[in-house]
Design an enzyme around this catalytic site. Structure first.
Site, PDB file in Angstrom:
ATOM      1  N   ASP A   9      -3.046   0.664   8.066  1.00 34.83           N
ATOM      2  CA  ASP A   9      -1.838   1.469   7.826  1.00 34.83           C
ATOM      3  C   ASP A   9      -0.733   1.146   8.838  1.00 34.83           C
ATOM      4  O   ASP A   9       0.110   1.990   9.143  1.00 34.83           O
ATOM      5  CB  ASP A   9      -2.158   2.977   7.854  1.00 34.83           C
ATOM      6  CG  ASP A   9      -3.161   3.351   6.770  1.00 34.83           C
ATOM      7  OD1 ASP A   9      -3.142   2.724   5.700  1.00 34.83           O
ATOM      8  OD2 ASP A   9      -3.969   4.271   7.004  1.00 34.83           O
ATOM      9  N   HIS A  53       0.711   5.104   1.246  1.00 34.69           N
ATOM     10  CA  HIS A  53      -0.077   5.932   2.167  1.00 34.69           C
ATOM     11  C   HIS A  53       0.545   7.330   2.236  1.00 34.69           C
ATOM     12  O   HIS A  53       1.768   7.454   2.365  1.00 34.69           O
ATOM     13  CB  HIS A  53      -0.088   5.288   3.561  1.00 34.69           C
ATOM     14  CG  HIS A  53      -0.904   6.068   4.544  1.00 34.69           C
ATOM     15  ND1 HIS A  53      -2.285   6.023   4.562  1.00 34.69           N
ATOM     16  CD2 HIS A  53      -0.541   6.948   5.514  1.00 34.69           C
ATOM     17  CE1 HIS A  53      -2.727   6.826   5.506  1.00 34.69           C
ATOM     18  NE2 HIS A  53      -1.687   7.399   6.102  1.00 34.69           N
ATOM     19  N   ASN A  75       0.849  -1.195   0.000  1.00 36.51           N
ATOM     20  CA  ASN A  75       0.000   0.000   0.000  1.00 36.51           C
ATOM     21  C   ASN A  75       0.880   1.239   0.000  1.00 36.51           C
ATOM     22  O   ASN A  75       1.939   1.250   0.622  1.00 36.51           O
ATOM     23  CB  ASN A  75      -0.882   0.014   1.266  1.00 36.51           C
ATOM     24  CG  ASN A  75      -1.792   1.225   1.323  1.00 36.51           C
ATOM     25  OD1 ASN A  75      -2.436   1.587   0.322  1.00 36.51           O
ATOM     26  ND2 ASN A  75      -1.873   1.880   2.474  1.00 36.51           N
TER      27      ASN A  75
HETATM   28  C1  GAR Z   1      -2.648   8.985  -3.040  1.00 36.84           C
HETATM   29  O1  GAR Z   1      -2.243  10.179  -2.420  1.00 36.84           O
HETATM   30  C2  GAR Z   1      -2.477   7.813  -2.094  1.00 36.84           C
HETATM   31  O2  GAR Z   1      -1.328   7.904  -1.301  1.00 36.84           O
HETATM   32  C3  GAR Z   1      -3.720   7.939  -1.259  1.00 36.84           C
HETATM   33  O3  GAR Z   1      -4.736   8.275  -2.165  1.00 36.84           O
HETATM   34  C4  GAR Z   1      -4.157   9.005  -3.240  1.00 36.84           C
HETATM   35  C5  GAR Z   1      -4.555   8.332  -4.533  1.00 36.84           C
HETATM   36  O4  GAR Z   1      -4.127   9.062  -5.643  1.00 36.84           O
HETATM   37  N1  GAR Z   1      -4.001   6.726  -0.569  1.00 36.84           N
HETATM   38  C6  GAR Z   1      -4.604   6.680   0.608  1.00 36.84           C
HETATM   39  O5  GAR Z   1      -4.969   7.680   1.195  1.00 36.84           O
HETATM   40  C7  GAR Z   1      -4.799   5.298   1.171  1.00 36.84           C
HETATM   41  N2  GAR Z   1      -5.264   5.352   2.504  1.00 36.84           N
HETATM   42  P1  GAR Z   1      -4.186   8.427  -7.093  1.00 36.84           P
HETATM   43  O6  GAR Z   1      -5.572   7.796  -7.223  1.00 36.84           O
HETATM   44  O7  GAR Z   1      -4.027   9.585  -8.017  1.00 36.84           O
HETATM   45  O8  GAR Z   1      -3.084   7.409  -7.204  1.00 36.84           O
END
Ligand code: GAR
Length: 214
Positions: A144, A108, A106
């Protein structure tokens, strides 16, 4: 052997796009064999051919447990080497995590263990953090909370709002995720008893983001 990647995504899919671009550029020896989403309208799905898309909602599956079982079956049927949560916004059930233990990653948007969960950028600002960033970790049953493989740091600057900070973090997320996926694809990454191993050596502190290859 080219690594088979199953991607779980709920939204925009910029991390997925970074993976696809690196594969096209020949800088990641991998193949995206499916994109799996809990949101049929997710932009991420549009980034791959229709044959590689899987999307259901808990509602269409008849509940949370049935959804996770269907997701797990679909992911398993694609025979992935690695399963990558790239902006996947649902909590995975312990059964799903167990099924794919040791090959479930993952990304994060925080410097874990700081700011688990949602709204990480706003929370970093409210906490007065001088630094913020992103982490790539193995997924365990604790949200997480799995062992961290690599982290990228960015400064929090005066005048930042959550959007400005999120954009600065996103710019380092993409190379960080690729750095980890290159290790995974090369067979250099493993997890055992809650610890990360790279080249069979235990990792005690997360790897920093390497500067871009020349
Ligand atoms: C990213 O910032 C990722 O780190 C976060 O969502 C965004 C997705 O962006 N993930 C989380 O918050 C997981 N808990 P993307 O769809 O443009 O890759």
């Amino acid at each position: 052997m080219t690594a088979r990647l199953a991607i779980l995504a709920s939204g925009r899919g910029s991390n997925l796009q970074a993976i696809l671009d690196a594969i096209t550029a020949g800088t990641l020896d991998a193949q995206v064999i499916g994109v799996f989403s809990d949101r049929p309208e997710a932009q991420a799905l549009q980034r791959v051919p229709e044959a590689l898309r899987w999307a259901r909602t808990p509602k269409t599956c008849g509940g949370r447990d049935a959804f996770d079982a269907a997701l797990g079956d679909a992911v398993a049927a694609s025979a992935p080497d690695w399963i990558v949560c790239a902006g996947y916004m649902r909590i995975l059930s312990p059964g799903f995590v167990q099924r794919f233990a040791g090959r479930l990653l993952n990304i994060h948007p925080s410097l874990l263990p700081r700011h688990k969960g949602l709204h990480t950028h706003q929370r970093a600002l409210e906490a007065g953090d001088a630094e913020h960033g992103a982490s790539v970790h193995f997924v365990t049953a604790e949200l997480d909370g799995g062992p961290v493989i690599a982290q990228a740091r960015v400064p929090v600057l005066p005048g930042d709002d959550a959007d400005a900070l999120a954009a600065r973090v996103l710019a380092v997320e993409h190379p960080l995720l690729l750095q980890v996926l290159r290790l995974a694809a090369a067979g250099r990454l493993a997890e055992r008893d809650g610890r990360v191993y790279i080249d069979a050596q235990p990792v005690f502190t997360p790897r920093p983001l390497e500067s871009a290859p020349a």
